[in-house]
Design a protein around this motif. Structure first.
Motif, PDB file in Angstrom:
ATOM      1  N   ILE A  80      -5.339   3.886   6.269  1.00 41.26           N
ATOM      2  CA  ILE A  80      -6.411   3.809   6.906  1.00 41.26           C
ATOM      3  C   ILE A  80      -7.700   4.617   6.881  1.00 41.26           C
ATOM      4  CG2 ILE A  80      -5.918   4.384   9.218  1.00 41.26           C
ATOM      5  CD1 ILE A  80      -7.142   1.253   9.830  1.00 41.26           C
ATOM      6  N   ASN A  81      -7.110   5.944   6.988  1.00 46.98           N
ATOM      7  CA  ASN A  81      -8.256   6.993   7.113  1.00 46.98           C
ATOM      8  C   ASN A  81      -9.084   7.056   5.963  1.00 46.98           C
ATOM      9  OD1 ASN A  81      -6.335   8.095   5.158  1.00 46.98           O
ATOM     10  ND2 ASN A  81      -5.748   9.939   6.462  1.00 46.98           N
ATOM     11  N   GLU A  82      -8.785   6.319   4.459  1.00 46.84           N
ATOM     12  CA  GLU A  82      -9.495   6.380   3.323  1.00 46.84           C
ATOM     13  C   GLU A  82     -10.992   5.519   3.682  1.00 46.84           C
ATOM     14  OE1 GLU A  82      -7.894   5.777  -0.443  1.00 46.84           O
ATOM     15  OE2 GLU A  82      -5.970   6.882   0.246  1.00 46.84           O
ATOM     16  N   PHE A  83     -10.751   4.888   4.693  1.00 43.90           N
ATOM     17  CA  PHE A  83     -11.860   3.718   5.109  1.00 43.90           C
ATOM     18  C   PHE A  83     -12.567   3.958   6.346  1.00 43.90           C
ATOM     19  CE2 PHE A  83      -8.624   1.321   3.192  1.00 43.90           C
ATOM     20  CZ  PHE A  83      -9.381   0.646   2.092  1.00 43.90           C
ATOM     21  N   ASP A  87     -16.239  -0.494   9.828  1.00 47.81           N
ATOM     22  CA  ASP A  87     -15.680  -1.492  10.593  1.00 47.81           C
ATOM     23  C   ASP A  87     -14.932  -2.463   9.932  1.00 47.81           C
ATOM     24  OD1 ASP A  87     -15.038  -2.825  13.029  1.00 47.81           O
ATOM     25  OD2 ASP A  87     -17.077  -3.531  13.419  1.00 47.81           O
ATOM     26  N   LEU A  88     -13.597  -2.456   9.382  1.00 47.94           N
ATOM     27  CA  LEU A  88     -12.861  -3.193   8.678  1.00 47.94           C
ATOM     28  C   LEU A  88     -12.401  -4.585   9.335  1.00 47.94           C
ATOM     29  CD1 LEU A  88     -10.260  -0.602   7.367  1.00 47.94           C
ATOM     30  CD2 LEU A  88     -12.249  -1.713   6.029  1.00 47.94           C
ATOM     31  N   GLU A  89     -12.383  -5.703   8.692  1.00 48.82           N
ATOM     32  CA  GLU A  89     -12.403  -6.981   9.116  1.00 48.82           C
ATOM     33  C   GLU A  89     -11.516  -7.889   8.216  1.00 48.82           C
ATOM     34  OE1 GLU A  89     -15.421  -9.369  10.453  1.00 48.82           O
ATOM     35  OE2 GLU A  89     -16.383  -7.782  11.442  1.00 48.82           O
ATOM     36  N   ILE A  90     -10.545  -8.504   8.605  1.00 47.28           N
ATOM     37  CA  ILE A  90      -9.767  -9.351   7.565  1.00 47.28           C
ATOM     38  C   ILE A  90     -10.577 -10.370   6.823  1.00 47.28           C
ATOM     39  CG2 ILE A  90      -8.014 -11.254   7.173  1.00 47.28           C
ATOM     40  CD1 ILE A  90      -6.359  -9.580   9.308  1.00 47.28           C
ATOM     41  N   THR A 109      -7.050  -7.937   3.492  1.00 43.25           N
ATOM     42  CA  THR A 109      -6.235  -9.189   3.990  1.00 43.25           C
ATOM     43  C   THR A 109      -5.352  -8.806   5.184  1.00 43.25           C
ATOM     44  OG1 THR A 109      -4.258  -8.381   2.448  1.00 43.25           O
ATOM     45  CG2 THR A 109      -5.773 -10.124   1.819  1.00 43.25           C
ATOM     46  N   ASP A 110      -5.323  -7.390   5.444  1.00 38.48           N
ATOM     47  CA  ASP A 110      -4.608  -6.929   6.702  1.00 38.48           C
ATOM     48  C   ASP A 110      -4.884  -5.626   6.896  1.00 38.48           C
ATOM     49  OD1 ASP A 110      -2.884  -7.549   9.009  1.00 38.48           O
ATOM     50  OD2 ASP A 110      -1.096  -6.193   7.755  1.00 38.48           O
ATOM     51  N   VAL A 111      -5.227  -5.206   8.579  1.00 40.82           N
ATOM     52  CA  VAL A 111      -5.356  -3.967   8.922  1.00 40.82           C
ATOM     53  C   VAL A 111      -4.561  -3.833  10.403  1.00 40.82           C
ATOM     54  CG1 VAL A 111      -7.161  -2.609  10.009  1.00 40.82           C
ATOM     55  CG2 VAL A 111      -7.809  -4.531   8.476  1.00 40.82           C
ATOM     56  N   THR A 112      -3.655  -2.330   9.925  1.00 39.78           N
ATOM     57  CA  THR A 112      -2.880  -1.873  11.087  1.00 39.78           C
ATOM     58  C   THR A 112      -3.555  -0.665  11.465  1.00 39.78           C
ATOM     59  OG1 THR A 112      -1.481  -0.913   9.492  1.00 39.78           O
ATOM     60  CG2 THR A 112      -1.017  -3.076  10.105  1.00 39.78           C
ATOM     61  N   LYS A 113      -2.908   0.035  12.388  1.00 45.70           N
ATOM     62  CA  LYS A 113      -3.143   1.247  12.689  1.00 45.70           C
ATOM     63  C   LYS A 113      -3.006   2.343  11.510  1.00 45.70           C
ATOM     64  CE  LYS A 113      -2.275   0.551  17.793  1.00 45.70           C
ATOM     65  NZ  LYS A 113      -1.653   0.906  18.571  1.00 45.70           N
ATOM     66  N   GLU A 114      -2.045   2.093  10.762  1.00 46.30           N
ATOM     67  CA  GLU A 114      -1.883   3.087   9.635  1.00 46.30           C
ATOM     68  C   GLU A 114      -2.577   2.797   8.294  1.00 46.30           C
ATOM     69  OE1 GLU A 114       1.038   1.568  11.580  1.00 46.30           O
ATOM     70  OE2 GLU A 114       0.894   3.150  12.796  1.00 46.30           O
ATOM     71  N   GLU A 115      -2.597   1.459   8.122  1.00 46.57           N
ATOM     72  CA  GLU A 115      -3.185   1.209   6.781  1.00 46.57           C
ATOM     73  C   GLU A 115      -3.741  -0.140   6.409  1.00 46.57           C
ATOM     74  OE1 GLU A 115       0.731   1.283   4.492  1.00 46.57           O
ATOM     75  OE2 GLU A 115       1.382  -0.770   5.160  1.00 46.57           O
ATOM     76  N   VAL A 116      -4.381  -0.354   5.327  1.00 46.34           N
ATOM     77  CA  VAL A 116      -5.125  -1.392   5.286  1.00 46.34           C
ATOM     78  C   VAL A 116      -4.694  -2.089   3.889  1.00 46.34           C
ATOM     79  CG1 VAL A 116      -7.287  -2.420   4.461  1.00 46.34           C
ATOM     80  CG2 VAL A 116      -7.322  -0.417   5.991  1.00 46.34           C
ATOM     81  N   THR A 117      -4.461  -3.528   3.997  1.00 48.51           N
ATOM     82  CA  THR A 117      -3.675  -4.163   2.700  1.00 48.51           C
ATOM     83  C   THR A 117      -5.188  -4.777   2.123  1.00 48.51           C
ATOM     84  OG1 THR A 117      -1.869  -4.676   3.720  1.00 48.51           O
ATOM     85  CG2 THR A 117      -2.363  -5.979   1.823  1.00 48.51           C
ATOM     86  N   VAL A 118      -5.339  -4.405   0.867  1.00 45.97           N
ATOM     87  CA  VAL A 118      -6.364  -4.878  -0.016  1.00 45.97           C
ATOM     88  C   VAL A 118      -5.845  -5.758  -1.244  1.00 45.97           C
ATOM     89  CG1 VAL A 118      -8.021  -3.045   0.687  1.00 45.97           C
ATOM     90  CG2 VAL A 118      -6.577  -3.151  -1.311  1.00 45.97           C
ATOM     91  N   ASP A 119      -6.545  -6.739  -1.813  1.00 47.49           N
ATOM     92  CA  ASP A 119      -6.165  -7.767  -2.595  1.00 47.49           C
ATOM     93  C   ASP A 119      -7.277  -7.769  -3.571  1.00 47.49           C
ATOM     94  OD1 ASP A 119      -5.355  -9.912  -4.173  1.00 47.49           O
ATOM     95  OD2 ASP A 119      -5.171 -11.205  -2.468  1.00 47.49           O
ATOM     96  N   TYR A 120      -6.752  -7.488  -4.997  1.00 47.66           N
ATOM     97  CA  TYR A 120      -7.959  -7.385  -6.044  1.00 47.66           C
ATOM     98  C   TYR A 120      -7.849  -8.754  -6.775  1.00 47.66           C
ATOM     99  CZ  TYR A 120      -7.549  -2.421  -5.148  1.00 47.66           C
ATOM    100  OH  TYR A 120      -7.371  -1.037  -4.122  1.00 47.66           O
TER     101      TYR A 120
END
Length: 139
Positions: A80-83, A87-90, A109-120
């Motif tokens: 998540i620190n790469e973002f 202001d990330l939103e699903i 597609t998902d945001v947690t305290k540690e990471e963001v899931t991205v779909d290409y």
């Protein structure tokens, strides 16, 4: 006369995915394209080749002939620190420059305290598409 390669076609259409209208110009100006030049989805182009000016029909383009099957390997978890500062939103679409200067998009597609899931994957990957097509003219 049916559409042939290199002819200019004016077409109106409505695009549905999962019974939801995604895009439509049925009440607006038609799009213009040169048939056979890859300006439309190949699966759609193949299904309108026998149409004439004034024809209207509904066609279904299977996912593998549209935006491809959904590929789970095209998702990743990013720290998540790469973002920072975003202001990330699903559902948010992110754009970035690839190594070759090409712009690519990813959907959050998902945001947690540690990471963001991205779909290409393309947002319509894995989805059969239904088009209502009206051929306005063929030149």
């Amino acid at each position: 006369m049916a559409i042939k390669n290199n002819q200019i076609v004016l077409m109106q259409y409505e695009l549905k995915a999962n019974d939801n209208i995604i895009e439509s110009n049925l009440d607006g100006d038609p799009i213009e394209f040169t048939y056979g030049k890859g300006q439309l989805l190949e699966g759609l182009e193949e299904r309108i080749k026998d149409m004439n000016a004034g024809d209207e029909k509904e066609v279904t383009v299977p996912a593998y002939e549209a935006y491809g099957e959904y590929d789970k390997s095209l998702t990743e978890q990013v720290p998540i620190n790469e973002f920072e500062g975003i202001d990330l939103e699903i559902g948010m679409i992110l754009e970035a420059d690839g190594d070759n200067g090409e712009i690519f998009k990813a959907t959050v597609t998902d945001v947690t305290k540690e990471e963001v899931t991205v779909d290409y994957n393309h947002p319509l990957a894995g989805t059969d598409l239904t088009f209502k097509v009206r051929i306005k003219s063929i030149v």
